[in-house]
Design a protein around this motif. Structure first.
Motif: not given
Length: 353
Positions: A276-284, A158-162, A297-305
């Motif tokens: 947050a993932a669809a906005l491709h923000r760094p995400l924990a 997903p990729r949301l526009e703003i 989360p479906l963005n590449s720049n995330h980490e599951v804790v």
């Protein structure tokens, strides 16, 4: 019927995260059928999300709340939608009632998973193989393909526009500034307490980032406001001015636009996490009672804790053992370390670009 003139009605889900993930279906349909028209029938609250998905032509408000039957209202809506002459309806919820509108709209092809005995309502009825489609987005995408067709080699994200103008307006209305890095916290979770990392732990993360010169925005709904204020109250008094409790202060559209400015996001497994993932923000993302194996989360720049205890995931609203160790024993240091690793990755990506 040519691909270019294909008109598709999607009956959308009723939860924020599911609606964000549903964009993967819309992206697949747009790829498979270039020029097709995609309209989405969904609760009115989802309109701001759908308006940020370029694949969707029109959001149609479902006038009923989650769980309401009201056959006369559904029939009236179906009769009204006949005028659109849709070629294909894809029903994402598994309930019987969710398949009624497309039937009354006389849409020729009506696809969906078998769910609640929907024989006769759906004429492209699929039987779900959970082993073949372990991810929710795979179950969504499969309904946009012919039965049995292979998944795309690379699943869309997903990729949301703003809306930059509306974002600037929200910043002005809420008195926010963007000169310093922004940590967004999303401590709520509609599902229940077993998905909520303790407020004190969020406060520990916030305190550390504030001491590094960041600012903190806390997002959530009105029902999250008191909990978010408790997080703010846990901070050293000298740092509280740099922490803004925005829970209940923003409409969903504003929350999306503001989150796009985040330098990093910390969230429970929630709808805001998927945004947050669809906005491709760094995400924990902190996982307790649930699992990233079904709705990650479906963005590449995330980490599951996660602590990955033997008793989790239990998928319960409240801990059946009464202790919620999966969340209460997860230290803030784990999340802070994840944020540090994400920052290194983000810096490397900026250098390469």
């Amino acid at each position: 019927m040519s691909k270019q003139s294909l008109k598709i009605l999607v009956i959308g889900p009723s939860w924020v995260g599911d609606m964000v993930m549903a964009q993967t279906l819309f992206m697949t349909l747009a790829e498979q059928y270039p020029g097709c028209v995609i309209d989405v029938l969904a609760p009115a609250w989802s309109r701001p999300l759908l308006e940020r998905m370029p694949q969707v032509r029109c959001a149609i408000d479902m006038p009923l709340g989650h769980g309401a039957l009201q056959l006369s209202v559904r029939r009236k809506l179906g009769l009204e939608l006949r005028e659109e002459s849709y070629d294909w309806a894809i029903t994402l919820p598994n309930s019987l009632k969710s398949a009624l509108v497309a039937t009354w709209a006389r849409i020729p092809r009506r696809s969906g998973w078998r769910g609640e005995m929907r024989y006769g309502l759906l004429n492209d009825l699929r039987v779900l193989d959970k082993q073949r489609y372990p991810l929710m987005i795979e179950r969504f995408i499969a309904l946009g393909l012919d039965a049995g067709a292979a998944m795309p080699a690379v699943l869309p994200s997903p990729r949301l526009e703003i809306d930059p103008a509306q974002r600037e307006l929200a910043l002005d209305q809420l008195g926010l500034q963007v000169e310093s890095p922004i940590l967004v916290l999303c401590p709520g979770a509609e599902f229940g307490e077993a998905k909520r990392w303790p407020e004190k732990s969020y406060a520990e993360v916030a305190t550390e980032k504030l001491s590094q010169g960041w600012q903190v925005w806390i997002l959530g709904s009105e029902k999250d406001r008191d909990g978010c204020e408790r997080i703010r109250g846990e901070l050293p008094v000298a740092l509280q001015a740099e922490c803004k409790n925005l829970a209940g202060e923003t409409a969903l559209a504003q929350a999306v636009d503001l989150m796009s400015l985040a330098s990093a996001v910390v969230s429970n497994d929630s709808g805001l996490m998927h945004i947050a993932a669809a906005l491709h923000r760094p995400l924990a993302v902190v996982y307790g009672s649930t699992s990233a194996e079904f709705t990650p989360p479906l963005n590449s720049n995330h980490e599951v804790v996660s602590l990955a205890l033997d008793c989790s995931p239990c998928f319960k609203r409240d801990c059946p053992l009464g202790h919620t160790h999966c969340l209460k024993q997860l230290p803030a240091s784990r999340v802070l370390a994840a944020l540090d690793r994400l920052a290194v990755i983000e810096q490397g990506a900026e250098v390469q670009s």
